[in-house]
Structures are given as structure tokens and as C-alpha cells.
Design an enzyme around this catalytic site. Structure first.
Site, PDB file in Angstrom:
ATOM      1  N   TYR A   1      26.294  57.709  32.504  1.00 25.71           N
ATOM      2  CA  TYR A   1      25.410  57.306  31.462  1.00 25.71           C
ATOM      3  C   TYR A   1      24.267  58.377  31.199  1.00 25.71           C
ATOM      4  O   TYR A   1      23.979  59.168  32.268  1.00 25.71           O
ATOM      5  CB  TYR A   1      24.559  56.180  32.247  1.00 25.71           C
ATOM      6  CG  TYR A   1      23.202  55.533  31.342  1.00 25.71           C
ATOM      7  CD1 TYR A   1      23.747  54.808  30.448  1.00 25.71           C
ATOM      8  CD2 TYR A   1      22.048  56.086  31.585  1.00 25.71           C
ATOM      9  CE1 TYR A   1      22.563  54.274  29.800  1.00 25.71           C
ATOM     10  CE2 TYR A   1      20.989  55.737  31.057  1.00 25.71           C
ATOM     11  CZ  TYR A   1      21.311  54.703  29.870  1.00 25.71           C
ATOM     12  OH  TYR A   1      20.178  54.274  29.174  1.00 25.71           O
TER      13      TYR A   1
ATOM     14  N   LYS B   1      17.662  46.098  20.500  1.00 24.81           N
ATOM     15  CA  LYS B   1      16.981  45.336  21.197  1.00 24.81           C
ATOM     16  C   LYS B   1      15.931  44.246  20.509  1.00 24.81           C
ATOM     17  O   LYS B   1      15.629  43.381  20.703  1.00 24.81           O
ATOM     18  CB  LYS B   1      16.137  46.075  22.299  1.00 24.81           C
ATOM     19  CG  LYS B   1      16.811  46.743  23.004  1.00 24.81           C
ATOM     20  CD  LYS B   1      17.955  46.156  23.864  1.00 24.81           C
ATOM     21  CE  LYS B   1      19.201  47.061  24.438  1.00 24.81           C
ATOM     22  NZ  LYS B   1      19.794  48.012  24.037  1.00 24.81           N
TER      23      LYS B   1
ATOM     24  N   TYR C   1      24.054  56.387  23.417  1.00 26.73           N
ATOM     25  CA  TYR C   1      24.871  55.193  23.261  1.00 26.73           C
ATOM     26  C   TYR C   1      25.676  55.550  21.846  1.00 26.73           C
ATOM     27  O   TYR C   1      26.595  55.527  21.867  1.00 26.73           O
ATOM     28  CB  TYR C   1      23.923  54.076  22.954  1.00 26.73           C
ATOM     29  CG  TYR C   1      22.844  53.656  24.103  1.00 26.73           C
ATOM     30  CD1 TYR C   1      23.684  52.760  25.209  1.00 26.73           C
ATOM     31  CD2 TYR C   1      21.546  53.981  24.254  1.00 26.73           C
ATOM     32  CE1 TYR C   1      22.847  52.234  26.162  1.00 26.73           C
ATOM     33  CE2 TYR C   1      21.069  53.583  25.301  1.00 26.73           C
ATOM     34  CZ  TYR C   1      21.462  52.712  26.492  1.00 26.73           C
ATOM     35  OH  TYR C   1      20.992  52.340  27.322  1.00 26.73           O
TER      36      TYR C   1
END
Ligand SMILES: *Cc1c(COP(=O)(O)O)cnc(C)c1O
Length: 315
Positions: free
Chosen positions: A246, A36, A272
Site C-alpha cells: 500500500y 468517498k 489507488y
């Protein structure tokens, strides 16, 4: 940045498949790093250009995106509001602990884990005389994707990418993948941008996740007038590893974390990068690649959430 690039020698050897390289975007800086940072560099530039004084974004309880947004806002002297899915947990750890240390204001959103409550919060902030700026879920808009288009130019300076056959990484809100697709097109490369889908709920009612990625690659290209067009079949999105959904850690994730930690001393995150690496390991074992392929694993960060998964990881 630039973040380091290297070969995972002992890991590649152990798997007996193609040569595996790694791009260390877990080392981007900004409060323990992650992908990010590259997106926020562009997004928050736009926020400043719009004279924003307050940043609002959303994510899961252990969102890396929220933690990095909180850090970037702190660095720029902006107030930061995080809209987190679920309810406040008893145990404050991992990214959530860091959000608090970074001074973010946290709103608990229950089942609205993708920012559905943002308009309400933004209108309250406006009433208080603030000028809020919304950073989209996962930082995945055209500005965020540009961060990853330029990341491929960075990679090109660091290694001979003509021998590279695949770039494998975790794909979840799509900005990373859309940006890499655009960067690849701008650089006229032939390697495959192979996103491993992390979140089986990412498609909207009317649009598949792969279509969302193609659309974002197109709108990002338009934003910089690059003249590139992407169709649905330009998107390589591998949904074989979404598992139980998730953030639900399975055997593949646990195996990937311990293999990379023990062979290379590198930490993956449970949500992830361990899912993406678990997929990569499985692809090698099932003969997806040839021995002459050269595969780059793009490490997108996330290790702070390891601390909130101790129970699953040690079971
Ligand atoms: C956000 C995130 C991703 C996914 O990137 P997208 O651009 O949202 O697809 C991958 N890995 C980590 C660690 C992340 O925090």
C-alpha cells in the site's frame, strides 16, 4: 453529481486495445472530490439520524477518505476526529494539509493504521459528553456500499451500458466493489466488475478480501431487501498489481500517471487510481481484452496525495 463520463480517445488509440471510457468520480466535489463522497452521503445521513455531533474515522496519513470525511463533517457542522496511521511527518502536505485546513482533530496511531485506537478515543469523547459516530475504515459498510450501488444507476442514465464489457477500478476497503456488484445485479447487467486490489494486507486473519467484499454485497442487499445473493466466485478481485504494498509507488504507477496526464490532461493519484490504471494498461498490453470490448475505468479520485509524492514521481 452526476459526474462526467467520456471516452479516452487518444489514450485508447495509443494503447491499440479496446475503447476505454472513464467515469470522473475525481470530480464529485467535497474538498477536491473522490469516491468517498458517494459513501458519505449515505453514512452521514445515518449519523445525523442518530443525533451524532462528532465523527470519528481512521486511515493512512494520506487518506482521501479522511480528507473527505473531514470536509463533509465541516459542511454539516460536526466535529471530526481522524485517527491516522504512523507518526506526524515533518512535511505536512497533500491530504494531511487539507485535513488541517478542514479543522479535523488528528490522533497519531503509530502502527495501528486501521483504526485499532478508535474505541479508546470514542470512550474519551463520550466522557466529554459528546455523541460520537464511527465511520468505518474507508467508509466501507452497507451505507457506503449503497452509494456505489446507486452510482451504477447514474451511469446507466449517461451511456449505453449494453455495450460495456468491463468496469475497472481500484479496490481497497471493498465498499466500492460491493456496491458496484449490487448495482449491477439490480440492473441485470452482464459487464464484469473488475476490482484491482491495492492493498495486499486487506484480508483479515480468517477472511480473504474477496470474501469480505462478497459478505458486504450480501449484507447491503439485505439492508434494502433486494434479495440478491453473492458467492465468493462472483467477486472479480485482481491481485496482480499490489506491488510492494500500500502506498509504495512503482514503475507501473508512474507510467500510468504520466500517460493519462500527457494524453488526456487527467490526473491520477499515486496510491489507488495509478495502480488500477497501471493494471489496466498491463492487461491491454498482455491481451486480456478483445479489441471489441468496451472498458470503463472508474476514476475514484485521490489526486491531492500527488503533492506528497513529488520525490518518487520525479525520480
Ligand atoms: C478509498 C479509495 C479507493 C478504494 O475504494 P474502496 O471502497 O475503499 O475499496 C479507490 N480510490 C481512491 C482514490 C480512494 O480514496
Amino acid at each position: 453529481m452526476p459526474t462526467p463520463v467520456g471516452i479516452l480517445e487518444s489514450f485508447s488509440e495509443m494503447l491499440g486495445g479496446p475503447e476505454i471510457w472513464i467515469k470522473r468520480d475525481d470530480l464529485t466535489g467535497l474538498a477536491l472530490g473522490g469516491n468517498k463522497t458517494r459513501k458519505l452521503e449515505y453514512i452521514l445521513c445515518d449519523a445525523l439520524a442518530n443525533a451524532a455531533d462528532t465523527i470519528v474515522t481512521a486511515g493512512a496519513v494520506q487518506s482521501n477518505h479522511c480528507r473527505q470525511t473531514a470536509a463533509a463533517a465541516a459542511q454539516l457542522g460536526l466535529e471530526c476526529h481522524l485517527v491516522l496511521g504512523g507518526n506526524e511527518p515533518e512535511n505536512i502536505s497533500g491530504n494531511l494539509l487539507l485535513d488541517r485546513m478542514l479543522g479535523a482533530k488528528i490522533h497519531w496511531a503509530g502502527s495501528n493504521r486501521k483504526g485499532e485506537d478508535i474505541p479508546e478515543i470514542v470512550s474519551q469523547l463520550r466522557q466529554q459528553g459528546k455523541n460520537p459516530y464511527i465511520v468505518p475504515y474507508g467508509g466501507s459498510n452497507e451505507f457506503g456500499a449503497l452509494g456505489f450501488a446507486s452510482a451504477l444507476f447514474e451511469l446507466d442514465q449517461q451511456m449505453d451500458t449494453s455495450k460495456l464489457s468491463h468496469i475497472v477500478f481500484a479496490s481497497s476497503s471493498g465498499g466500492t466493489q460491493a456496491g458496484l456488484m449490487l448495482g449491477k445485479a439490480l440492473l441485470h447487467k452482464s459487464y464484469t466488475i473488475h476490482g484491482i486490489n491495492i492493498d495486499k494486507d486487506m484480508s483479515c486473519k480468517s477472511k480473504s478480501f474477496a470474501q469480505i467484499i462478497a459478505d458486504l454485497a450480501n449484507s447491503t442487499s439485505e439492508k434494502i431487501q433486494a434479495g440478491k445473493r453473492f458467492e465468493l466466485n462472483d467477486v472479480t478481485l485482481d491481485s496482480n498489481y499490489v506491488g510492494a504494498g500500500y502506498g509504495v509507488v512503482g514503475d507501473k504507477e508512474i507510467e500510468a500517471i504520466s500517460m493519462l496526464a500527457r494524453q488526456e490532461g487527467i490526473l491520477l493519484d499515486p496510491v489507488y487510481t495509478a495502480r488500477a490504471m497501471g493494471g489496466l494498461i498491463d492487461m491491454i498490453k498482455t491481451g486480456y481484452f478483445s479489441k471489441h470490448d468496451r472498458v470503463l475505468f472508474w476514476h475514484t479520485g485521490g489526486a491531492p496525495s500527488l503533492f506528497s509524492y513529488a520525490r518518487e514521481l520525479l525520480s
